[in-house]
Scaffold this active site. Structure first.
Site, PDB file in Angstrom:
ATOM      1  N   CYS A 151       0.818  12.478   4.603  1.00 59.02           N
ATOM      2  CA  CYS A 151       0.862  11.141   3.992  1.00 59.02           C
ATOM      3  C   CYS A 151      -0.102  10.169   4.673  1.00 59.02           C
ATOM      4  CB  CYS A 151       2.282  10.586   4.051  1.00 59.02           C
ATOM      5  SG  CYS A 151       3.013  10.612   5.701  1.00 59.02           S
TER       6      CYS A 151
ATOM      7  N   HIS B 250       1.879   3.121   4.152  1.00 62.20           N
ATOM      8  CA  HIS B 250       1.037   3.374   5.323  1.00 62.20           C
ATOM      9  C   HIS B 250      -0.262   2.578   5.160  1.00 62.20           C
ATOM     10  CE1 HIS B 250       3.864   6.248   6.587  1.00 62.20           C
ATOM     11  NE2 HIS B 250       3.181   7.376   6.496  1.00 62.20           N
TER      12      HIS B 250
END
Length: 363
Positions: free
Chosen positions: A158, A253
């Protein structure tokens, strides 16, 4: 009888398993018919197995509440009821490798969110907009496994989703040296603030194994298939160095990235390359594909997690603050949704691509 492909979720009670289930509600091609988890959840209705641990911000889909959870270790039994599976099991790396190959050997395709097979040379690790051609290595993998339709395919970590697509869009300008710092949400550890109260108002400057993945996995995505050996050969550049920091954010993120280029692009050229970048999912009109994969935001204070993490239903990448640097050539901020684009959503898009390419079919 539904014409949709029957899908099993391995590790369906955990956070990523829950994300798969929520994303697949009303999916036009796929239907969750089977959920498998650890022996302690087996035999329970899904709603009871999850109990108070439903971590999504949307309600549990009605269609899955009464599904009786199967034991993920009963491979033949689970595989017999589905056309393919998504894997989000919580086991050791060696156990994951073994169980995913075991499912593949029952002639059941496995699309995995796990990291265990990311460096298996004949397993494709794919961001569908970047390297869809890597799925062809499945033909070599099937020979090794002795299967006709069973295989394992994986999506990458990710943490790289907020900068690897950007660097891909800039490939023509030949980026050769990259410094990235990622500021990673707690859901990346499968947690909420309720589970992890010590993260409130806190930063932890360490995420085990994450920096190595963040530096190496983009190179595998940018690699090529060695047709003689039947393996993916990673690219050698750009060189990436990375720091990964856990921050008190639930989802999203963020990456702060510095880049050196061999060619000297203008700011306008860089922004044009981002906004015009698209790939096979957009060409094919895949159900989960964002219309605009990467957007550039002109405001000084964007992208922001709170405002921008759900861009394109969490499947798009937001970029901002592109500016010249005094040490490197250019620097920017990237943002991606770590459990949608970075985890379950990225895997669903991989499965859609595999169906479009003919690798996933009805049994």
């Amino acid at each position: 009888m539904s014409e949709k492909l029957k899908v099993g979720i391995l590790g369906g009670t955990g956070m990523v398993g829950q994300r798969f289930i929520s994303l697949l509600e009303n999916h036009p091609w796929f239907e969750v018919t089977t959920i498998a988890a650890s022996p302690r959840s087996a035999g329970k209705r899904y709603e009871d197995a999850v109990g108070g641990r439903w971590k999504m911000d949307t309600p549990m889909p009605e269609a899955v509440k009464d599904i009786v959870v199967k034991n993920v270790n009963e491979v033949e039994h689970v595989a017999s009821e589905v056309d393919f599976v998504f894997s989000a099991v919580d086991m050791t790396k060696e156990e994951i490798k073994a169980i995913e190959e075991a499912y593949a050997k029952t002639e059941t395709p496995v699309v995995s969110n796990n990291s265990a097979h990311r460096w298996t040379p004949d397993v494709p690790m794919v961001v569908p907009e970047i390297n869809p051609e890597h799925m062809r290595v499945i033909d070599f993998q099937k020979k090794r496994l002795g299967t006709t339709r069973g295989f394992v395919a994986v999506k990458p970590n990710c943490s790289i989703q907020s900068y690897a697509p950007v660097l891909t869009a800039w490939k023509e300008f030949e980026p050769y040296e990259v410094v990235a710092t990622t500021y990673q949400a707690i859901s990346g550890a499968g947690k909420t603030f309720k589970d992890w109260p010590e993260m409130e108002g806190n930063i932890i400057p360490y995420i085990g194994g994450e920096e190595e993945k963040s530096e190496k996995e983009p190179l595998r995505i940018w690699g090529h298939i060695d047709e003689e050996k039947g393996v993916i050969v990673p690219a050698e550049s750009p060189v990436i160095t990375c720091q990964c920091i856990r921050v008190p954010v639930l989802n999203g993120h963020t990456a702060a990235v510095f880049v050196k280029f061999r060619k000297q692009p203008t700011k306008e050229q860089l922004i044009d390359a981002l906004t015009n970048y698209s790939g096979e999912p957009q060409r094919l009109g895949l159900p989960s594909a964002p219309k605009q994969f990467i957007r550039y935001m002109e405001e000084d204070d964007r992208p922001q997690v709170r405002l921008d993490v759900d861009y394109e239903n969490g499947m798009g990448i937001s970029v901002g603050r592109l500016r010249e640097d005094t040490v490197y050539d250019w620097k920017f901020i990237g943002l991606s949704h770590n459990t949608v684009r970075g985890a379950a959503g990225g895997a669903v898009l991989c499965a859609e691509l595999l169906k479009a390419q003919g690798y996933i079919t009805k049994k």
